[in-house]
Design an enzyme around this catalytic site. Structure first.
Site, PDB file in Angstrom:
ATOM      1  CG  ASP A 258     -11.601   3.595   5.612  1.00 38.79           C
ATOM      2  OD1 ASP A 258     -11.109   4.292   4.709  1.00 38.79           O
ATOM      3  OD2 ASP A 258     -12.212   2.525   5.405  1.00 38.79           O
TER       4      ASP A 258
ATOM      5  CE1 TYR B  96      -4.929  -1.522   8.523  1.00 41.50           C
ATOM      6  CE2 TYR B  96      -3.933  -2.979   6.899  1.00 41.50           C
ATOM      7  CZ  TYR B  96      -4.326  -1.711   7.293  1.00 41.50           C
ATOM      8  OH  TYR B  96      -4.113  -0.644   6.472  1.00 41.50           O
TER       9      TYR B  96
ATOM     10  NE  ARG C 187     -14.413  -1.206   8.399  1.00 40.70           N
ATOM     11  CZ  ARG C 187     -14.816  -0.015   7.956  1.00 40.70           C
ATOM     12  NH1 ARG C 187     -13.913   0.845   7.473  1.00 40.70           N
ATOM     13  NH2 ARG C 187     -16.073   0.325   7.995  1.00 40.70           N
TER      14      ARG C 187
ATOM     15  NE  ARG D 284      -3.829   6.697  -0.369  1.00 37.31           N
ATOM     16  CZ  ARG D 284      -4.167   6.839  -1.643  1.00 37.31           C
ATOM     17  NH1 ARG D 284      -5.391   6.551  -2.039  1.00 37.31           N
ATOM     18  NH2 ARG D 284      -3.290   7.265  -2.512  1.00 37.31           N
TER      19      ARG D 284
END
Lengths: 249, 249
Positions: B57, B115, B202, B55
């Site tokens: 952002d 990622y 992040r 999911r």
């Protein structure tokens, strides 16, 4: 104020061309040059004329555009980038500035330029980075494109590689080097030369694709060089895949 | 129509997250999921529920998002990408589709994900590619960032690396590998692992920058791991620099 008080500042500029009508001021649209001149006015209070090395078209990007302007301001050259950037939008950035001889002219003193054309070569469109490449869904023969690229090297009449709108009389230009390579899905066409006609790089890249697809032989394209009497139509690739990488002095 | 008639289609998706409220449907804003479901409806006539592996952002991009949906249509799996892409905007593209076992669930069957966080590390802002990176104007020590990145590898309680808005109870996750490297002006932080908490990548990238700047020692950050009683504030880097590169099954 006498010329003796003036300083000549050379700047290096990166920009995303997508939202501009090109480097040079036009009757319609906002040019990169206009935006930077506006920032110089805010910083120095002066109306300057910015001289750019390459007049990039609407949508063409720059990693290493060079320009110069005259100023009577006493701001140190190394402070110009931060001062100018504070008044520039996110898609234009000055990343170097130095005081140069008063006679330096970014356009006429340029010895040559490096342009890069980026092709997204995959059956499916890029999705990301769409504003920075041309999508070519067909399979192409990279080896033959690499071989073909070499026919452009040297001093030749490139009249058949100039867009018909141009009124330039002398269409002889010198290409120093040209290279075609593919990394993952992206084909890079790197062209370095003394000078370029209007749309010349976008047309060379368009011809290389015709050869890569097998629609034309190398000899067909070789025939377009130094040969005003011969022509066939091919694609001028769109502006968004083109980058002005570097200007040589 | 009985379940016996249903087929399960697994797709791979690239998208530029800039103009979406994220992958998953929200009350406000357009989600990538909504747009693809709309395209499936146009192609098959069915209202499907698309199950995505990650999911992402708002503003996060994907090079290799994976999703699946059930359909009674008889369209061959290999024809789905072109059919769906014809009804999708330029910033979303389906580049693979295959029929899979009816039990396959893109979210629950994912074994892990890769990622990537991209940092433009230069005194001057990028100018181009601004929507795909975070601008870090400070000089950082790459060697110490590389060394520090290894402290995250393994199975740990990452509670201090989850954004406070999340209600997840089990905050133990396994990071398989993490790598930090710089090519020209861009620092790439690549993280591979079994699962990730909300904003975890992040926040890890934000911590590595603190260490690279010399504001924190490796031991300070190591203390954040497996240690609910300890905390200091640091930056959660913005969504625009994050890419979901690959989902492992």
């Amino acid at each position: 104020m006498g010329l003796v008080d003036m300083r000549n500042i050379k700047i290096k500029v990166r920009y995303k061309g997508t939202n501009y009508c090109g480097w040079q001021s036009q009757i319609n649209g906002i040019a990169v040059q206009d935006v930077i001149e506006g920032s110089i006015k805010k910083v120095t209070g002066e109306e300057v004329k910015l001289i750019g090395a390459g007049r990039t078209d609407a949508g063409v990007h720059a990693l290493g555009q060079v320009a110069n302007f005259m100023t009577a301001s006493s701001i140190s050259d190394k402070r110009f980038p931060l001062a100018l950037n504070a008044n520039l939008p996110d898609d234009i950035v000055i990343y170097d500035a130095e005081e140069v001889n008063i006679d330096f002219n970014a356009r006429y003193d340029a010895k040559g330029k490096h342009y890069r054309y980026c092709i997204w070569n995959s059956r499916y469109r890029p999705g990301l980075f769409d504003e920075y490449c041309y999508w070519l869904p067909h399979e192409v023969d990279m080896e033959i494109m690499q071989e073909a690229s070499k026919i452009f090297i040297g001093t030749h009449d490139f009249k058949n590689f100039m867009s018909s709108g141009s009124s330039i009389k002398n269409t002889v230009r010198t290409v120093w080097d040209i290279d075609v390579c593919k990394r993952k899905e992206i084909i890079y066409v790197d062209v370095k030369g003394e000078g370029f006609l209007y749309n010349m790089v976008r047309r060379i890249a368009g011809c290389l694709i015709e050869i890569g697809k097998g629609k034309r032989d190398i000899s067909d394209v070789a025939n377009l060089i130094d040969n005003e009497g011969y022509f066939f139509s091919y694609m001028t690739l769109p502006a968004k895949g083109l980058f002005l990488v570097e200007v040589y002095y």
